[in-house]
Scaffold this active site. Structure first.
Site, PDB file in Angstrom:
ATOM      1  N   TYR A 135       0.829  -1.207   0.000  1.00 28.29           N
ATOM      2  CA  TYR A 135       0.000   0.000   0.000  1.00 28.29           C
ATOM      3  C   TYR A 135       0.865   1.258   0.000  1.00 28.29           C
ATOM      4  O   TYR A 135       1.111   1.882   1.030  1.00 28.29           O
ATOM      5  CB  TYR A 135      -1.016  -0.050   1.153  1.00 28.29           C
ATOM      6  CG  TYR A 135      -2.178  -0.909   0.733  1.00 28.29           C
ATOM      7  CD1 TYR A 135      -1.976  -2.270   0.483  1.00 28.29           C
ATOM      8  CD2 TYR A 135      -3.428  -0.373   0.474  1.00 28.29           C
ATOM      9  CE1 TYR A 135      -2.999  -3.066   0.012  1.00 28.29           C
ATOM     10  CE2 TYR A 135      -4.457  -1.168   0.010  1.00 28.29           C
ATOM     11  CZ  TYR A 135      -4.232  -2.509  -0.219  1.00 28.29           C
ATOM     12  OH  TYR A 135      -5.240  -3.297  -0.698  1.00 28.29           O
ATOM     13  N   LYS A 189       4.100 -15.225  -0.525  1.00 26.80           N
ATOM     14  CA  LYS A 189       4.607 -15.526  -1.866  1.00 26.80           C
ATOM     15  C   LYS A 189       6.139 -15.557  -1.742  1.00 26.80           C
ATOM     16  O   LYS A 189       6.867 -14.903  -2.511  1.00 26.80           O
ATOM     17  CB  LYS A 189       4.115 -14.426  -2.834  1.00 26.80           C
ATOM     18  CG  LYS A 189       4.350 -14.704  -4.300  1.00 26.80           C
ATOM     19  CD  LYS A 189       3.425 -15.730  -4.889  1.00 26.80           C
ATOM     20  CE  LYS A 189       3.802 -16.000  -6.341  1.00 26.80           C
ATOM     21  NZ  LYS A 189       3.172 -17.198  -6.893  1.00 26.80           N
ATOM     22  N   ASP A 222      -1.249 -17.726  -4.527  1.00 29.23           N
ATOM     23  CA  ASP A 222      -2.038 -18.160  -5.689  1.00 29.23           C
ATOM     24  C   ASP A 222      -2.756 -19.477  -5.405  1.00 29.23           C
ATOM     25  O   ASP A 222      -3.931 -19.650  -5.754  1.00 29.23           O
ATOM     26  CB  ASP A 222      -1.184 -18.243  -6.969  1.00 29.23           C
ATOM     27  CG  ASP A 222       0.201 -18.809  -6.732  1.00 29.23           C
ATOM     28  OD1 ASP A 222       0.644 -18.838  -5.566  1.00 29.23           O
ATOM     29  OD2 ASP A 222       0.849 -19.230  -7.696  1.00 29.23           O
ATOM     30  N   ASP A 246      -6.456  -8.204   1.512  1.00 29.22           N
ATOM     31  CA  ASP A 246      -7.552  -7.436   0.920  1.00 29.22           C
ATOM     32  C   ASP A 246      -8.255  -8.288  -0.139  1.00 29.22           C
ATOM     33  O   ASP A 246      -9.481  -8.417  -0.176  1.00 29.22           O
ATOM     34  CB  ASP A 246      -6.967  -6.163   0.293  1.00 29.22           C
ATOM     35  CG  ASP A 246      -8.041  -5.168  -0.088  1.00 29.22           C
ATOM     36  OD1 ASP A 246      -9.175  -5.290   0.401  1.00 29.22           O
ATOM     37  OD2 ASP A 246      -7.744  -4.253  -0.874  1.00 29.22           O
ATOM     38  N   ASP A 250     -12.216 -10.286   0.206  1.00 25.35           N
ATOM     39  CA  ASP A 250     -13.357 -10.081  -0.706  1.00 25.35           C
ATOM     40  C   ASP A 250     -13.800 -11.418  -1.291  1.00 25.35           C
ATOM     41  O   ASP A 250     -14.995 -11.706  -1.404  1.00 25.35           O
ATOM     42  CB  ASP A 250     -12.971  -9.138  -1.855  1.00 25.35           C
ATOM     43  CG  ASP A 250     -13.291  -7.681  -1.530  1.00 25.35           C
ATOM     44  OD1 ASP A 250     -13.326  -7.354  -0.326  1.00 25.35           O
ATOM     45  OD2 ASP A 250     -13.493  -6.876  -2.460  1.00 25.35           O
TER      46      ASP A 250
END
Ligand code: ATP
Length: 359
Positions: A135, A189, A222, A246, A250
């Site tokens: 961010y 990751k 992933d 984030d 969702d």
């Protein structure tokens, strides 16, 4: 205001004023029933504040939020704001950064009678680091983490710190200890981001050792996106850096039912802020069509945070009352909002939940 609990309400943009009004009608009723002694103050943000004060986050609104015992933040249309120099601050990002609200707790839970998209009841919580990561608009002390060394090259810096990773991991494990499954899945990751996610995992493993009662696993981002779709019921607490959290939250909320149900709280050591997971939904704004469950549920999470912090069972009980009322109202297809195929508007739904508190 000595013993009162002071809440600052920032209605925001789009459906914000409608869902905050419905949320307040529920809060006022639970306040009456549980004698919480709440006081409310409205502080403008977003386009309303831009018009009156020349900025989408006036200092007076920020200071009111900082002084309060808790903040209820409506969604904001920050993508449509003018540049920062013309007053277009993102109130959500600014509040998180300036109040050091490092933990974004995002549950994805199926409601009774409302099938999840994976056919089985989902009950998980994404614990998302909230102040650093990708961010770029909030992860630097001065300026942003994005820059252009030439007109044709754009760079973004991802920031991972030991302190940030340790404290968010602590939040995730503490939460797991309160839940029946007691499982934490750390998402990373590190096969590509070897140094930064390497540090993140070093911290999550250190904290995991302090909680031997909690099952701990790691998943690559992933693979995690696919595993959530395949079977969201295998997860309990998902611990993630800012952007991965984030995206996954969702996805998890949609799988559990609908984005309109998705609650969240942003918490630090001193402050907490209730905020729906979704945006300002301009496509339905002003039509009394929005589902306020997301913000009502977020406010229940804020009451839980206040109850734990003060060891005051009235607040914890008030949060449980709200959750049960939401379950009861949503279980009946006749008292659902349009996003769930029901006939009720935002206001009528709020009134139904307030009435269900005493049922
Ligand atoms: P923003 O630019 O503020 O992010 P958006 O429309 O791009 O707004 P969301 O606000 O998250 O993103 O909305 C995505 C979709 O979900 C929209 O179709 C919107 O109407 C719907 N939606 C979001 N929140 C709700 C809600 N509380 N009740 C009903 N529908 C909602």
């Amino acid at each position: 205001m000595a013993n009162r609990t002071h809440l600052v309400v920032m209605p925001g943009d789009g459906i914000g004023p409608e869902i905050t009004a419905a949320t307040l009608s529920v809060l006022q009723e639970v306040d009456r029933l549980m004698s919480l002694d709440l006081s409310f103050e409205e502080a403008p943000i977003g386009f309303e504040a831009l018009k009156k004060h020349g900025t989408t986050l006036p200092d007076s609104s920020f200071e009111a939020g900082k002084r309060a015992d808790g903040v209820i933040l409506g969604p904001v249309s920050h993508n449509d704001y003018p540049p920062v120099a013309q007053g277009g601050l993102n109130p959500s990002g600014e509040m998180r950064k300036r109040l050091d609200l490092y933990a974004n707790i995002r549950p994805a839970k199926s409601r009774p009678g409302l099938p999840s998209r994976c056919g089985k009841p989902v009950d998980l919580v994404v614990v998302r680091e909230n102040t650093e990561g990708f961010y770029a608009d909030r992860n630097m002390f001065v300026n942003t983490g994005e820059f252009m060394p030439t007109p044709d090259v754009a760079l973004a810096v991802r920031k991972i710190t030991r302190q940030g990773s340790m404290r968010i991991a602590e939040s995730a494990f503490r939460l797991a200890m309160q839940r029946s499954r007691k499982k934490v899945t750390a998402v990373h990751k590190a096969n590509v981001l070897r140094v930064s996610d390497g540090l993140f995992l070093e911290c999550t493993r250190t904290v995991a050792k302090r909680y031997p009662q909690v099952e701990y696993e790691e998943q690559i981002m992933d693979a995690m996106a696919a595993l959530l779709v395949r079977d969201a019921t295998r997860f309990d607490v998902i611990l993630a850096t800012n952007m991965f959290g984030d995206i996954l939250s969702d996805e998890a909320s949609e799988i559990s039912g609908s984005l309109g149900l998705a609650a969240s709280v942003n918490a630090g050591d001193e402050h907490a802020l209730a905020q729906a997971q979704h945006g300002s939904a301009p496509d339905i704004a002003g039509h009394d069509r929005a589902n306020p469950t997301s913000l009502i549920g977020s406010t229940a999470m804020l009451l839980t945070w206040l109850g734990e912090r003060r060891s005051d069972p009235r607040f914890t009980k008030a949060a449980i009352l709200i959750e049960h009322a939401l379950d009861r109202v949503i279980a009946n297809p006749e008292t659902r909002t349009a996003d769930l195929g029901g006939p009720l508007g935002t206001r009528a739904f709020g009134a139904c939940v307030a009435a269900a508190l005493t049922a």
